[in-house]
Write a protein that holds these residues in place. Structure first.
Motif, mmCIF file in Angstrom:
data_model
loop_
_atom_site.group_PDB
_atom_site.id
_atom_site.type_symbol
_atom_site.label_atom_id
_atom_site.label_comp_id
_atom_site.label_asym_id
_atom_site.label_seq_id
_atom_site.Cartn_x
_atom_site.Cartn_y
_atom_site.Cartn_z
ATOM 1 N N TYR B 32 55.787 -13.279 2.529
ATOM 2 C CA TYR B 32 56.931 -14.181 2.350
ATOM 3 C C TYR B 32 57.488 -14.446 3.732
ATOM 4 N N PHE B 33 57.861 -15.703 3.976
ATOM 5 C CA PHE B 33 58.294 -16.091 5.311
ATOM 6 C C PHE B 33 59.561 -16.931 5.211
ATOM 7 N N ILE B 34 60.451 -16.705 6.158
ATOM 8 C CA ILE B 34 61.742 -17.398 6.127
ATOM 9 C C ILE B 34 62.043 -17.952 7.517
ATOM 10 N N TRP B 35 62.623 -19.116 7.549
ATOM 11 C CA TRP B 35 63.181 -19.662 8.787
ATOM 12 C C TRP B 35 64.698 -19.540 8.720
ATOM 13 N N TYR B 36 65.259 -19.020 9.826
ATOM 14 C CA TYR B 36 66.704 -18.904 9.964
ATOM 15 C C TYR B 36 67.167 -19.730 11.165
ATOM 16 N N LYS B 37 68.386 -20.246 11.057
ATOM 17 C CA LYS B 37 69.032 -20.972 12.153
ATOM 18 C C LYS B 37 70.238 -20.160 12.602
ATOM 19 N N GLN B 38 70.346 -19.923 13.900
ATOM 20 C CA GLN B 38 71.506 -19.190 14.400
ATOM 21 C C GLN B 38 72.243 -20.047 15.424
ATOM 22 N N GLU B 39 73.422 -20.499 15.062
ATOM 23 C CA GLU B 39 74.278 -21.243 15.986
ATOM 24 C C GLU B 39 75.043 -20.254 16.852
ATOM 25 N N ILE B 50 58.981 -19.773 2.407
ATOM 26 C CA ILE B 50 57.677 -20.111 1.835
ATOM 27 C C ILE B 50 56.964 -18.829 1.470
ATOM 28 N N ARG B 51 56.313 -18.844 0.312
ATOM 29 C CA ARG B 51 55.570 -17.673 -0.120
ATOM 30 C C ARG B 51 54.129 -17.804 0.344
ATOM 31 N N SER B 52 53.439 -16.690 0.401
ATOM 32 C CA SER B 52 52.110 -16.678 1.008
ATOM 33 C C SER B 52 51.067 -17.423 0.179
ATOM 34 N N ASN B 53 51.400 -17.761 -1.073
ATOM 35 C CA ASN B 53 50.443 -18.508 -1.886
ATOM 36 C C ASN B 53 50.593 -20.024 -1.723
ATOM 37 N N MET B 54 51.429 -20.433 -0.764
ATOM 38 C CA MET B 54 51.641 -21.845 -0.486
ATOM 39 C C MET B 54 51.291 -22.116 0.970
ATOM 40 N N ASP B 55 50.994 -23.381 1.297
ATOM 41 C CA ASP B 55 50.798 -23.711 2.711
ATOM 42 C C ASP B 55 51.811 -24.736 3.224
ATOM 43 N N LYS B 56 52.623 -25.266 2.318
ATOM 44 C CA LYS B 56 53.625 -26.243 2.747
ATOM 45 C C LYS B 56 54.785 -26.223 1.764
ATOM 46 N N ARG B 57 55.979 -26.364 2.332
ATOM 47 C CA ARG B 57 57.156 -26.471 1.466
ATOM 48 C C ARG B 57 58.150 -27.389 2.158
ATOM 49 N N GLY B 59 62.044 -29.219 2.363
ATOM 50 C CA GLY B 59 63.442 -29.216 1.977
ATOM 51 C C GLY B 59 64.060 -30.518 2.439
ATOM 52 N N GLN B 60 65.366 -30.506 2.570
ATOM 53 C CA GLN B 60 66.024 -31.715 3.052
ATOM 54 C C GLN B 60 65.877 -31.785 4.571
ATOM 55 N N ARG B 61 65.144 -32.717 5.063
ATOM 56 C CA ARG B 61 64.841 -32.935 6.493
ATOM 57 C C ARG B 61 63.995 -31.838 7.129
ATOM 58 N N VAL B 62 63.686 -30.778 6.422
ATOM 59 C CA VAL B 62 62.877 -29.698 6.990
ATOM 60 C C VAL B 62 61.620 -29.464 6.159
ATOM 61 N N THR B 63 60.551 -29.111 6.865
ATOM 62 C CA THR B 63 59.276 -28.783 6.231
ATOM 63 C C THR B 63 58.742 -27.531 6.907
ATOM 64 N N VAL B 64 58.257 -26.598 6.129
ATOM 65 C CA VAL B 64 57.630 -25.417 6.693
ATOM 66 C C VAL B 64 56.142 -25.455 6.341
ATOM 67 N N LEU B 65 55.320 -25.178 7.336
ATOM 68 C CA LEU B 65 53.869 -25.113 7.144
ATOM 69 C C LEU B 65 53.397 -23.701 7.449
ATOM 70 N N LEU B 66 52.507 -23.197 6.619
ATOM 71 C CA LEU B 66 51.985 -21.856 6.781
ATOM 72 C C LEU B 66 50.469 -21.915 6.887
ATOM 73 N N ASN B 67 49.934 -21.335 7.951
ATOM 74 C CA ASN B 67 48.490 -21.235 8.127
ATOM 75 C C ASN B 67 48.149 -19.752 8.221
ATOM 76 N N LYS B 68 47.696 -19.200 7.095
ATOM 77 C CA LYS B 68 47.444 -17.764 7.046
ATOM 78 C C LYS B 68 46.209 -17.377 7.834
ATOM 79 N N THR B 69 45.291 -18.304 8.002
ATOM 80 C CA THR B 69 44.056 -18.004 8.722
ATOM 81 C C THR B 69 44.345 -17.581 10.161
ATOM 82 N N VAL B 70 45.271 -18.293 10.783
ATOM 83 C CA VAL B 70 45.599 -17.984 12.180
ATOM 84 C C VAL B 70 46.983 -17.339 12.295
ATOM 85 N N LYS B 71 47.581 -16.988 11.174
ATOM 86 C CA LYS B 71 48.899 -16.334 11.151
ATOM 87 C C LYS B 71 49.918 -17.155 11.921
ATOM 88 N N HIS B 72 50.074 -18.392 11.488
ATOM 89 C CA HIS B 72 50.958 -19.321 12.180
ATOM 90 C C HIS B 72 51.879 -20.007 11.187
#
Lengths: 114, 115
Positions: B32-39, B50-57, B59-72
């Motif tokens: 499981y992976f999370i992006w945080y913003k710190q002002e 994003i959970r590890s069984n997905m490669d893209k998720r 949101g509003q103006r934001v997109t997270v991409l997960l590449n498990k092959t290269v851990k990115h």
């Protein structure tokens, strides 16, 4: 309606003193955490409590002692403060300690040891 | 462009541009992976996960991409605004046993948005 709150926001103290930081969450979560953020913004877990029981205790000097009087509160007491303890300390909480839980952070306590 | 500063990698963009912030994670067992913003002066704030069984998720103006092959992991912010200026952290969640998981944070990337 602050979800995770910490007091104090700023803490300036002398080396060798003992100080406490308090944290409260009103989210009804079971799990709470303490993190330390150093001057390079690196965030590292220190402790985690689930329902008042310690479940994570990373390699932290035993001068740091967390206490959870109830599941909505997790306080951090620090004995014999050292210069290297200067950092920002964040409290966080999550619904529980299990699988894929999002953690929600407080505003931080900025500790400066002189 | 992207540069490595003294403390944090920094990404400088113009308002309205799209931003891409990258993160390499370390544990192939993380689920499981999370992006945080710190002002400045605030605590980390949840943006998207994003959970590890997905490669893209998305949101509003934001997109997270997960590449498990290269851990990115990457965070894309569309039409970046000055209010997006902050330090962004990726975090990976690992559950070594039932009922217990741990969150490990990456080093952070500072996003600077010029008007």
């Amino acid at each position: 309606d602050t979800a995770v709150s910490q007091t104090p926001k700023y803490l300036v103290t002398q080396m060798g003193n003992d100080k406490s930081i308090k944290c409260e969450q009103n989210l009804g979560h079971d799990t709470m955490y303490w993190y330390k953020q150093d001057s390079k913004k690196f965030l590292k877990i220190m402790f985690s409590y689930n329902n008042k029981e310690l479940i994570i205790n990373e390699t932290v000097p035993n001068r740091f002692s967390p206490k959870s009087p109830d599941k909505a509160h997790l306080n951090l007491h620090i004995n014999s403060l050292e210069l290297g303890d200067s950092a920002v300390y964040f409290c966080a909480s999550s619904q529980n300690s299990g699988f894929q839980e999002t953690q929600y952070f407080g505003p931080g306590t900025r500790l400066l040891v002189l | 462009g992207e540069s490595v500063g003294l403390h944090l990698p920094t990404l400088s963009v113009q308002e309205g541009d799209n931003s891409i912030i990258n993160c390499a994670y370390s544990n192939s067992a993380s689920d499981y992976f999370i992006w945080y913003k710190q002002e400045s002066g605030k605590g980390p704030q949840f943006i998207i996960d994003i959970r590890s069984n997905m490669d893209k998720r998305q949101g509003q103006r934001v997109t997270v991409l997960l590449n498990k092959t290269v851990k990115h992991l990457s965070l894309q912010i569309a039409a970046t605004q000055p209010g997006d200026s902050a330090v962004y952290f990726c975090a990976e969640n690992y559950s070594p046993s039932a009922g217990y998981s741990t969150l490990t944070f990456g080093k952070g990337t500072m996003l600077l948005v010029s008007p």
